[in-house]
Scaffold this motif. Structure first.
Motif, PDB file in Angstrom:
ATOM      1  N   ALA A 107       0.868  -1.173   0.000  1.00  0.00           N
ATOM      2  CA  ALA A 107       0.000   0.000   0.000  1.00  0.00           C
ATOM      3  C   ALA A 107       0.897   1.212   0.000  1.00  0.00           C
ATOM      4  N   GLY A 108       0.777   2.070  -0.969  1.00  0.00           N
ATOM      5  CA  GLY A 108       1.618   3.259  -1.029  1.00  0.00           C
ATOM      6  C   GLY A 108       1.586   3.903  -2.388  1.00  0.00           C
ATOM      7  N   GLY A 109       2.371   4.916  -2.606  1.00  0.00           N
ATOM      8  CA  GLY A 109       2.345   5.685  -3.833  1.00  0.00           C
ATOM      9  C   GLY A 109       3.341   5.229  -4.870  1.00  0.00           C
ATOM     10  N   PHE A 110       4.072   4.165  -4.590  1.00  0.00           N
ATOM     11  CA  PHE A 110       5.039   3.656  -5.558  1.00  0.00           C
ATOM     12  C   PHE A 110       4.583   2.292  -6.085  1.00  0.00           C
ATOM     13  N   LYS A 111       5.041   1.897  -7.240  1.00  0.00           N
ATOM     14  CA  LYS A 111       4.699   0.619  -7.848  1.00  0.00           C
ATOM     15  C   LYS A 111       5.715  -0.418  -7.409  1.00  0.00           C
ATOM     16  N   LEU A 112       5.528  -0.877  -6.173  1.00  0.00           N
ATOM     17  CA  LEU A 112       6.484  -1.820  -5.589  1.00  0.00           C
ATOM     18  C   LEU A 112       5.840  -3.177  -5.320  1.00  0.00           C
ATOM     19  N   GLY A 113       4.649  -3.442  -5.879  1.00  0.00           N
ATOM     20  CA  GLY A 113       4.009  -4.744  -5.685  1.00  0.00           C
ATOM     21  C   GLY A 113       4.817  -5.862  -6.323  1.00  0.00           C
ATOM     22  N   ARG A 114       4.896  -6.997  -5.650  1.00  0.00           N
ATOM     23  CA  ARG A 114       5.596  -8.183  -6.097  1.00  0.00           C
ATOM     24  C   ARG A 114       7.098  -7.954  -6.280  1.00  0.00           C
ATOM     25  N   VAL A 115       7.651  -6.979  -5.505  1.00  0.00           N
ATOM     26  CA  VAL A 115       9.095  -6.735  -5.524  1.00  0.00           C
ATOM     27  C   VAL A 115       9.776  -7.752  -4.611  1.00  0.00           C
ATOM     28  N   ARG A 116      10.908  -8.255  -5.035  1.00  0.00           N
ATOM     29  CA  ARG A 116      11.628  -9.244  -4.229  1.00  0.00           C
ATOM     30  C   ARG A 116      12.807  -8.562  -3.511  1.00  0.00           C
ATOM     31  N   TYR A 117      12.849  -8.762  -2.173  1.00  0.00           N
ATOM     32  CA  TYR A 117      13.882  -8.127  -1.335  1.00  0.00           C
ATOM     33  C   TYR A 117      14.878  -9.150  -0.795  1.00  0.00           C
ATOM     34  N   THR A 118      15.042 -10.228  -1.491  1.00  0.00           N
ATOM     35  CA  THR A 118      15.901 -11.296  -0.965  1.00  0.00           C
ATOM     36  C   THR A 118      17.333 -10.813  -0.727  1.00  0.00           C
ATOM     37  N   ASP A 119      17.841  -9.974  -1.617  1.00  0.00           N
ATOM     38  CA  ASP A 119      19.226  -9.498  -1.505  1.00  0.00           C
ATOM     39  C   ASP A 119      19.369  -8.192  -0.728  1.00  0.00           C
ATOM     40  N   ALA A 120      18.234  -7.640  -0.287  1.00  0.00           N
ATOM     41  CA  ALA A 120      18.303  -6.356   0.435  1.00  0.00           C
ATOM     42  C   ALA A 120      18.887  -6.569   1.829  1.00  0.00           C
ATOM     43  N   ASP A 121      19.784  -5.673   2.213  1.00  0.00           N
ATOM     44  CA  ASP A 121      20.450  -5.790   3.514  1.00  0.00           C
ATOM     45  C   ASP A 121      19.453  -5.670   4.661  1.00  0.00           C
ATOM     46  N   TRP A 122      18.499  -4.767   4.523  1.00  0.00           N
ATOM     47  CA  TRP A 122      17.538  -4.589   5.611  1.00  0.00           C
ATOM     48  C   TRP A 122      16.703  -5.843   5.820  1.00  0.00           C
ATOM     49  N   TYR A 123      16.375  -6.566   4.702  1.00  0.00           N
ATOM     50  CA  TYR A 123      15.548  -7.763   4.801  1.00  0.00           C
ATOM     51  C   TYR A 123      16.300  -8.865   5.543  1.00  0.00           C
ATOM     52  N   LYS A 124      17.593  -9.016   5.231  1.00  0.00           N
ATOM     53  CA  LYS A 124      18.380 -10.047   5.899  1.00  0.00           C
ATOM     54  C   LYS A 124      18.446  -9.795   7.398  1.00  0.00           C
ATOM     55  N   LYS A 125      18.646  -8.544   7.771  1.00  0.00           N
ATOM     56  CA  LYS A 125      18.752  -8.224   9.198  1.00  0.00           C
ATOM     57  C   LYS A 125      17.405  -8.331   9.893  1.00  0.00           C
ATOM     58  N   ALA A 126      16.326  -7.972   9.178  1.00  0.00           N
ATOM     59  CA  ALA A 126      15.001  -8.065   9.769  1.00  0.00           C
ATOM     60  C   ALA A 126      14.608  -9.510  10.034  1.00  0.00           C
ATOM     61  N   MET A 127      15.043 -10.450   9.174  1.00  0.00           N
ATOM     62  CA  MET A 127      14.722 -11.867   9.371  1.00  0.00           C
ATOM     63  C   MET A 127      15.444 -12.438  10.575  1.00  0.00           C
ATOM     64  N   ASN A 128      16.527 -11.749  11.045  1.00  0.00           N
ATOM     65  CA  ASN A 128      17.296 -12.254  12.183  1.00  0.00           C
ATOM     66  C   ASN A 128      16.917 -11.599  13.508  1.00  0.00           C
ATOM     67  N   SER A 129      15.900 -10.738  13.525  1.00  0.00           N
ATOM     68  CA  SER A 129      15.476 -10.087  14.767  1.00  0.00           C
ATOM     69  C   SER A 129      13.968  -9.915  14.758  1.00  0.00           C
ATOM     70  N   GLN A 130      13.404  -9.694  15.912  1.00  0.00           N
ATOM     71  CA  GLN A 130      11.955  -9.543  16.022  1.00  0.00           C
ATOM     72  C   GLN A 130      11.490  -8.222  15.424  1.00  0.00           C
ATOM     73  N   PHE A 132      13.175  -4.352  13.564  1.00  0.00           N
ATOM     74  CA  PHE A 132      14.396  -3.810  12.994  1.00  0.00           C
ATOM     75  C   PHE A 132      14.121  -2.434  12.384  1.00  0.00           C
ATOM     76  N   ILE A 133      15.095  -1.529  12.578  1.00  0.00           N
ATOM     77  CA  ILE A 133      15.077  -0.209  11.934  1.00  0.00           C
ATOM     78  C   ILE A 133      16.342  -0.116  11.100  1.00  0.00           C
ATOM     79  N   SER A 134      16.185   0.092   9.812  1.00  0.00           N
ATOM     80  CA  SER A 134      17.329   0.074   8.906  1.00  0.00           C
ATOM     81  C   SER A 134      18.044   1.423   8.906  1.00  0.00           C
ATOM     82  N   ASN A 135      19.205   1.430   8.227  1.00  0.00           N
ATOM     83  CA  ASN A 135      19.881   2.689   7.949  1.00  0.00           C
ATOM     84  C   ASN A 135      19.160   3.405   6.815  1.00  0.00           C
ATOM     85  N   VAL A 136      19.508   4.660   6.629  1.00  0.00           N
ATOM     86  CA  VAL A 136      18.954   5.422   5.515  1.00  0.00           C
ATOM     87  C   VAL A 136      19.652   4.974   4.237  1.00  0.00           C
TER      88      VAL A 136
END
Length: 586
Positions: A107-130, A132-136
């Motif tokens: 839900a938002g103003g960008f066309k980000l539906g069905r985007v894959r974040y497997t390689d995103a750094d924030w996603y990897k760190k979020a999967m390892n903690s309950q 998470f707040i990423s860097n900018v």
């Protein structure tokens, strides 16, 4: 005198001003740094509260709603609208990402539906903690933002509920920390990446703050407080589990700046506040400049008044010295007249003798002229003898009165080279008559060939006459001997006036030259005679001393410097010198 007044006046002023300025500097310095520390702490709390609040909103949403509800894009859009309405656009979008990194709902103003974040750094760190707040970072959309993510377990699978936080809103929260003209704040992470808009000069110093965050064992805690301290650290303060570090450092572009830093987000970020020292301490420097100007003006005033007062005081002292010299001259003249008064009786008797002879001779000549029988046989030789006697006695009277007048006349004390023995003989001739009355024998032992001495004749004669009169006074009861001696010792002429009188007690010798000190009965002495003598001899560049033995007599000794002894010695020998044999007057 001026320098002494300046030193006495300026020294306490400078000391007190320096102490007060130093204490004010230290106090104000600590106050400014403490204020900056407090402001940074409050902003850290505000930023942490902002981040925790946004994270808490997503955590509540993850716990409140089921996975089916969150997978419904329409439902998710409604919740985003609610958050944006509540927080004014802080939440940019919402998305649900499965454990394969695929965003299944957005839900938002960008066309980000069905985007894959497997390689995103924030996603990897979020999967390892309950949660998470990423860097900018820029991400797919190419705009700075950061992610708030919460892990949700459902039916044996793991899901990530994430939201993008508006960078502008977060950045304005940090930029509100501004004090003065140069004060500003920014945030860096462990990698030295700015989490807010970088300040103009931050690139030059960011490595220094990265060192404060990098630590091999994870976030900085209270146990790590001494890690990565810089040599110019002024003071640091521990507040709970976080550290506030305040430093003053030299800038690479000149001047000094103040840095206040504190960790954020469990030590992942560092909030830094920087301000030029000249800006932070502007009021202190202004107060110091005003104090220095006042001190300078006060110093100029003190110096000016010191010289003015010193000049005025010197004028008063000079006037007092002139009045003192005039008074001393008057005292000398008064002493001279007193001496004349003591001589008056003897001088009158001495003049009376030749006058009586003159009157007798004149009467005898008159008788001769009145006798008719002798007018024709007038003895010319007898008349000539009588007239000669009258003339010689008249000259004798004239000489006596001339000596008296020359001594008593008020004259300026002009220094001239004189033969000292001649002056002594003149004074002695004035005292001969009193010596006869007091049964005193005067002996003169005047050394022949004595060179000329530069003195004031009238003042020197006054000294000798005072000493002679004092000797007469001490021998008045039974007579005695008064001996005047002149000798040459090296380059000084020594004149001694010795008597065989009663002598002076040893207790009085130390005070004999003090003004107004006298041992004579009340009404018979002023106590100024010897004081005047001492002052005159000192003025002539000589010395006056006394030796006395009670019952045997007193010796007053004058030492006067001889002017040009070698040049005058040959010329003065044989010229109107007294005999080298003692001369006795009775």
């Amino acid at each position: 005198m001026a320098l002494l007044v300046i030193a006495v006046s300026l020294t306490p002023l400078i000391l007190i001003s320096s102490i007060i300025l130093y204490q004010f500097h230290v106090s104000y310095h600590e106050k400014v740094l403490a204020h900056l520390e407090e402001v940074v702490l409050k902003h850290r709390q505000s930023i942490d509260s902002f981040l925790n609040e946004k994270l808490a909103d997503i955590r509540v949403m993850a716990k409140t709603f089921t996975l089916e509800q969150l997978r419904d894009q329409t439902f998710l859009q409604g919740k985003l609208a609610t958050l944006q309405g509540e927080y004014g656009g802080v939440f940019v979008d919402l998305g649900l990402v499965n454990e394969d990194g695929l965003q299944v709902a957005y839900a938002g103003g960008f066309k980000l539906g069905r985007v894959r974040y497997t390689d995103a750094d924030w996603y990897k760190k979020a999967m390892n903690s309950q949660h998470f707040i990423s860097n900018v970072f820029l991400g797919i959309r190419g705009l700075p933002h950061f992610i708030v993510a919460v892990k949700k377990e459902s039916h044996g699978s793991t899901w990530i509920l994430r939201s993008t936080i508006d960078f502008v809103a977060f950045n304005s929260l940090v930029e509100n920390l501004r004090i003065g003209r140069t004060g500003l704040a920014f945030i860096v992470n462990r990698q030295g990446e700015f989490q807010t808009n970088p300040p103009r000069m931050a690139e030059l110093v960011v490595r220094r703050y990265v060192d404060l965050l990098k630590h091999e064992n994870g976030p900085i805690t209270a146990e790590d407080e001494n890690h990565s301290e810089t040599t110019d650290l002024l003071w640091k303060k521990t507040n709970g589990q976080s550290r506030v570090t305040v430093t003053e450092e030299d800038s690479s572009i000149g001047g000094k700046y103040i840095s206040v830093s504190t960790p954020l987000k469990n030590g992942e970020w560092l909030l830094v506040y920087r301000q030029d020292a000249g800006d932070a301490f502007a009021d202190l420097y202004q107060a110091r400049r005003v104090a220095l100007i006042i001190l300078l003006l006060g110093g100029v005033g003190i110096v000016s008044m010191a010289f003015i007062l010193s000049k005025s005081m010197i004028s008063h002292i000079a006037l007092a010295d002139r009045e003192k010299d005039l008074m001393n001259q008057q005292v000398i003249e008064a002493g001279k007249l007193a001496s004349v008064g003591e001589l008056a009786a003897g001088i009158a008797h001495e003049i009376n003798n030749p006058v009586a002879i003159m009157v007798e001779e004149a009467g005898w000549i008159g008788d001769l002229l009145d006798e008719e029988q002798t007018q024709e046989a007038l003895d010319a030789e007898e008349m000539r003898r009588a007239l000669t006697q009258i003339r010689s006695q008249g000259l004798r009277c004239k000489e006596i009165t001339h000596k008296l007048l020359s001594f008593a006349r008020k004259t300026d004390p002009k220094f001239q080279e004189v033969q000292i023995n001649n002056l002594i003989e003149e004074v002695v001739s004035l005292s001969e008559q009193r010596a006869k009355y007091d049964n005193v024998k005067i002996e003169l032992h005047l050394a022949p060939g004595l060179p000329n001495i530069k003195v004031s004749p009238s003042e020197f004669q006054q000294v000798v006459l005072n000493l002679i009169n004092n000797a007469f006074d001490t021998m008045a009861s039974g007579g005695g001997t008064l001996r005047l001696t002149s000798t040459l010792e090296g380059e000084h002429a020594v004149i001694e006036v010795a008597d065989t009188g009663q002598g002076i007690p040893e207790a009085n010798l130390s005070r004999i030259f003090d003004p107004f000190f006298t041992t004579k009965p009340v009404g018979q002495g002023t106590g100024l005679g010897l004081s005047i003598c001492y002052g005159i001899i000192k003025k002539l560049g000589g010395e006056l001393s006394v030796d006395s033995i009670v019952g045997m007599g007193t010796v007053f000794r004058m030492r006067l410097p001889v002017k040009g002894y070698k040049d005058n010695q040959a010329g003065t020998l044989g010229k109107n010198q007294p005999s080298e044999h003692p001369k006795a007057l009775s």
